[in-house]
Design a protein around this motif. Structure first.
Motif, mmCIF file in Angstrom:
data_model
loop_
_atom_site.group_PDB
_atom_site.id
_atom_site.type_symbol
_atom_site.label_atom_id
_atom_site.label_comp_id
_atom_site.label_asym_id
_atom_site.label_seq_id
_atom_site.Cartn_x
_atom_site.Cartn_y
_atom_site.Cartn_z
ATOM 1 N N ALA A 251 6.047 13.158 121.574
ATOM 2 C CA ALA A 251 6.576 12.009 120.842
ATOM 3 C C ALA A 251 7.716 12.390 119.910
ATOM 4 O O ALA A 251 8.402 11.509 119.388
ATOM 5 N N PHE A 252 7.952 13.667 119.706
ATOM 6 C CA PHE A 252 8.980 14.120 118.762
ATOM 7 C C PHE A 252 10.333 14.386 119.434
ATOM 8 O O PHE A 252 11.272 14.821 118.773
ATOM 9 N N GLY A 253 10.445 14.133 120.729
ATOM 10 C CA GLY A 253 11.718 14.287 121.405
ATOM 11 C C GLY A 253 11.932 15.681 121.957
ATOM 12 O O GLY A 253 11.171 16.619 121.686
ATOM 13 N N SER A 254 13.013 15.827 122.714
ATOM 14 C CA SER A 254 13.282 17.099 123.401
ATOM 15 C C SER A 254 14.010 18.120 122.535
ATOM 16 O O SER A 254 13.997 19.304 122.841
ATOM 17 N N CYS A 258 12.199 19.545 112.428
ATOM 18 C CA CYS A 258 11.211 20.008 111.454
ATOM 19 C C CYS A 258 10.477 18.824 110.835
ATOM 20 O O CYS A 258 11.102 17.825 110.452
ATOM 21 N N ILE A 259 9.161 18.933 110.741
ATOM 22 C CA ILE A 259 8.351 17.933 110.055
ATOM 23 C C ILE A 259 7.477 18.648 109.034
ATOM 24 O O ILE A 259 7.310 19.873 109.091
ATOM 25 N N VAL A 260 6.908 17.892 108.096
ATOM 26 C CA VAL A 260 6.044 18.471 107.068
ATOM 27 C C VAL A 260 4.659 17.854 107.192
ATOM 28 O O VAL A 260 4.505 16.622 107.137
ATOM 29 N N ILE A 261 3.644 18.711 107.370
ATOM 30 C CA ILE A 261 2.254 18.236 107.348
ATOM 31 C C ILE A 261 1.833 18.165 105.883
ATOM 32 O O ILE A 261 1.827 19.179 105.174
ATOM 33 N N THR A 262 1.486 16.958 105.421
ATOM 34 C CA THR A 262 1.209 16.764 103.991
ATOM 35 C C THR A 262 -0.271 16.632 103.668
ATOM 36 O O THR A 262 -0.700 17.004 102.573
ATOM 37 N N ASP A 263 -1.080 16.114 104.617
ATOM 38 C CA ASP A 263 -2.487 15.870 104.288
ATOM 39 C C ASP A 263 -3.264 15.572 105.563
ATOM 40 O O ASP A 263 -2.684 15.477 106.657
ATOM 41 N N ILE A 264 -4.572 15.367 105.398
ATOM 42 C CA ILE A 264 -5.472 14.979 106.485
ATOM 43 C C ILE A 264 -6.217 13.730 106.023
ATOM 44 O O ILE A 264 -6.785 13.704 104.930
ATOM 45 N N ASN A 273 5.316 13.931 107.252
ATOM 46 C CA ASN A 273 6.600 13.352 106.842
ATOM 47 C C ASN A 273 7.657 13.867 107.809
ATOM 48 O O ASN A 273 7.935 15.071 107.845
ATOM 49 N N ASP A 274 8.216 12.935 108.580
ATOM 50 C CA ASP A 274 9.266 13.287 109.528
ATOM 51 C C ASP A 274 10.591 12.791 108.957
ATOM 52 O O ASP A 274 10.801 11.575 108.867
ATOM 53 N N PRO A 275 11.505 13.680 108.552
ATOM 54 C CA PRO A 275 12.770 13.221 107.969
ATOM 55 C C PRO A 275 13.656 12.458 108.944
ATOM 56 O O PRO A 275 14.598 11.791 108.521
ATOM 57 N N GLY A 276 13.339 12.544 110.226
ATOM 58 C CA GLY A 276 14.169 11.863 111.225
ATOM 59 C C GLY A 276 13.630 10.530 111.692
ATOM 60 O O GLY A 276 14.301 9.846 112.460
ATOM 61 N N SER A 277 12.437 10.107 111.246
ATOM 62 C CA SER A 277 11.869 8.862 111.762
ATOM 63 C C SER A 277 10.828 8.292 110.813
ATOM 64 O O SER A 277 9.834 8.963 110.499
ATOM 65 N N ILE A 278 11.044 7.064 110.387
ATOM 66 C CA ILE A 278 10.046 6.393 109.565
ATOM 67 C C ILE A 278 8.841 5.986 110.404
ATOM 68 O O ILE A 278 7.704 5.968 109.918
ATOM 69 N N GLU A 279 9.061 5.691 111.690
ATOM 70 C CA GLU A 279 7.944 5.311 112.560
ATOM 71 C C GLU A 279 6.970 6.458 112.726
ATOM 72 O O GLU A 279 5.745 6.265 112.653
ATOM 73 N N ARG A 280 7.480 7.655 112.942
ATOM 74 C CA ARG A 280 6.582 8.808 113.103
ATOM 75 C C ARG A 280 5.938 9.200 111.775
ATOM 76 O O ARG A 280 4.833 9.750 111.759
ATOM 77 N N THR A 281 6.607 8.894 110.684
ATOM 78 C CA THR A 281 6.014 9.181 109.374
ATOM 79 C C THR A 281 4.853 8.236 109.087
ATOM 80 O O THR A 281 3.827 8.647 108.518
ATOM 81 N N GLU A 282 4.976 6.986 109.458
ATOM 82 C CA GLU A 282 3.930 6.011 109.173
ATOM 83 C C GLU A 282 2.720 6.163 110.080
ATOM 84 O O GLU A 282 1.646 5.650 109.765
ATOM 85 N N ARG A 283 2.873 6.863 111.188
ATOM 86 C CA ARG A 283 1.756 7.051 112.112
ATOM 87 C C ARG A 283 0.963 8.300 111.730
ATOM 88 O O ARG A 283 1.523 9.279 111.234
ATOM 89 N N HIS A 284 -0.348 8.265 111.974
ATOM 90 C CA HIS A 284 -1.186 9.449 111.777
ATOM 91 C C HIS A 284 -1.463 10.085 113.138
ATOM 92 O O HIS A 284 -1.629 9.382 114.144
ATOM 93 N N TRP A 285 -1.552 11.413 113.144
ATOM 94 C CA TRP A 285 -1.565 12.171 114.389
ATOM 95 C C TRP A 285 -2.823 13.025 114.522
ATOM 96 O O TRP A 285 -3.363 13.509 113.531
ATOM 97 N N SER A 292 0.223 21.015 119.758
ATOM 98 C CA SER A 292 0.591 21.332 121.138
ATOM 99 C C SER A 292 2.103 21.392 121.334
ATOM 100 O O SER A 292 2.573 21.975 122.324
ATOM 101 N N VAL A 293 2.881 20.805 120.406
ATOM 102 C CA VAL A 293 4.342 20.827 120.531
ATOM 103 C C VAL A 293 4.990 21.642 119.405
ATOM 104 O O VAL A 293 6.213 21.611 119.238
ATOM 105 N N SER A 294 4.178 22.387 118.646
ATOM 106 C CA SER A 294 4.710 23.180 117.529
ATOM 107 C C SER A 294 4.996 24.609 117.997
ATOM 108 O O SER A 294 4.165 25.253 118.649
#
Length: 306
Positions: A251-254, A258-264, A273-285, A292-294
């Motif tokens: 879901a993070f593209g090809s 960089c993203i920041v894991i802030t909490d659980i 917190n994804d600096p490139g997408s508010i949609e991915r920031t608002e979703r929980h993963w 798997s993509v890190s």
């Protein structure tokens, strides 16, 4: 001459020179009323007398009180219920249309005001027609990772590497968010971190590893590698250490970013917190979706705490 089979003579008065009819005094009785006119039985009388014709209810002229006045208004009982219902529905439709029009005008006015807000308010930018809200600097505090987005107009057009922060600034934005959460420093934001990265030569390197390790140390942070496992990530998050992940794919593209894991959260999912997408920031993963993509993960703390 004869009258009714009997002979009679016409006598003439000597004094008048006219003939006298001995039967002229006899009156022939005719019907009293024919069409309202009474006829006289006198044979030589040219006059006729008009008798009053009795009026009937069918042709009697209307009285003044029987004619409705133009000023008379119908009572509520005389108004048809269907017309009342139609009138009420029409008023409701007009009211709804006016309400929606008012809401549209208010939203446009609010949008214009928001765009004109000075620093200290909620900063906004548009990415793919989505309004993006960055956390204002007045709300930056230690222990909380702020949401900072590349497309924020404060720095989106600022040159970075061979592009701009808006297009290629995920690494310095992620590092700025992490530093604010660890140190609580409000004076060093995305612009200051990007300036440091540019001057130190880290911006020209396609691999952000040196920036997120050596660069972080130069900014007063301690970077610690983290294994890409749920247990290792939980350990760092539970001790209050935010984690920067370099992700690519899914879901993070090809392209690596960089993203920041802030909490659980309470459901066991990761908050990022994804600096490139508010949609991915608002979703929980889930852990698997991120890990798997890190390709690399680092946990951060202040330089004095190892």
């Amino acid at each position: 001459m004869t009258y009714r089979g009997l002979p009679y003579f016409v006598a003439q008065r000597a004094n008048s020179g006219s003939r006298h009819d001995p039967y002229a005094s006899e009156r022939h009785v005719l019907p009293d009323r024919v069409g309202g006119v009474r006829y006289s039985a006198e044979p030589h009388s040219p006059r006729r007398r008009v008798a009053p014709y009795p009026t009937s209810g069918t042709v009697a002229p209307a009285h003044a009180h029987d004619v409705p006045s133009p000023d008379d208004t119908p009572t509520l009982s005389e108004v048809e219920p269907l017309r009342i219902l139609v009138a009420v529905m029409l008023m409701a439709v007009v009211a709804l249309a006016a309400a929606f029009a008012g809401i549209g005008i208010a939203e446009r006015f609010t949008g214009s005001v928001d765009e004109a807000l000075a620093e200290g308010g909620v900063l906004q930018a548009r990415s793919d027609d989505v309004v993006v809200h960055s956390t204002p600097s007045s709300a930056w505090e230690q222990g909380t990772v702020p949401q900072l987005y590349q497309v924020d107009p404060q720095w989106a057009d600022r040159p970075y590497a061979e592009s701009t922060l808006g297009a290629a600034g995920s690494a310095p934005l992620a590092l700025a968010m992490t530093r604010i959460a660890v140190t609580g420093d409000r004076a060093t934001g995305p612009v200051e971190v990007a300036s440091f990265v540019q001057s130190a030569g880290f911006a020209d390197e396609p691999d952000p590893t040196r920036l997120l390790t050596d660069g972080a140390v130069s900014l007063g942070l301690a970077a610690r590698p983290v294994e890409a496992s749920e247990q290792a990530v939980r350990r760092q998050i539970n001790t209050g250490h935010p984690i920067i992940c370099v992700v690519s794919g899914g879901a993070f593209g090809s392209h690596p970013c960089c993203i920041v894991i802030t909490d659980i959260d309470r459901h066991g999912k990761l908050i990022v917190n994804d600096p490139g997408s508010i949609e991915r920031t608002e979703r929980h993963w889930t852990f698997d979706e991120v890990l798997s993509v890190s390709s690399n993960l680092w946990a951060y703390s202040t330089a004095q705490v190892q």
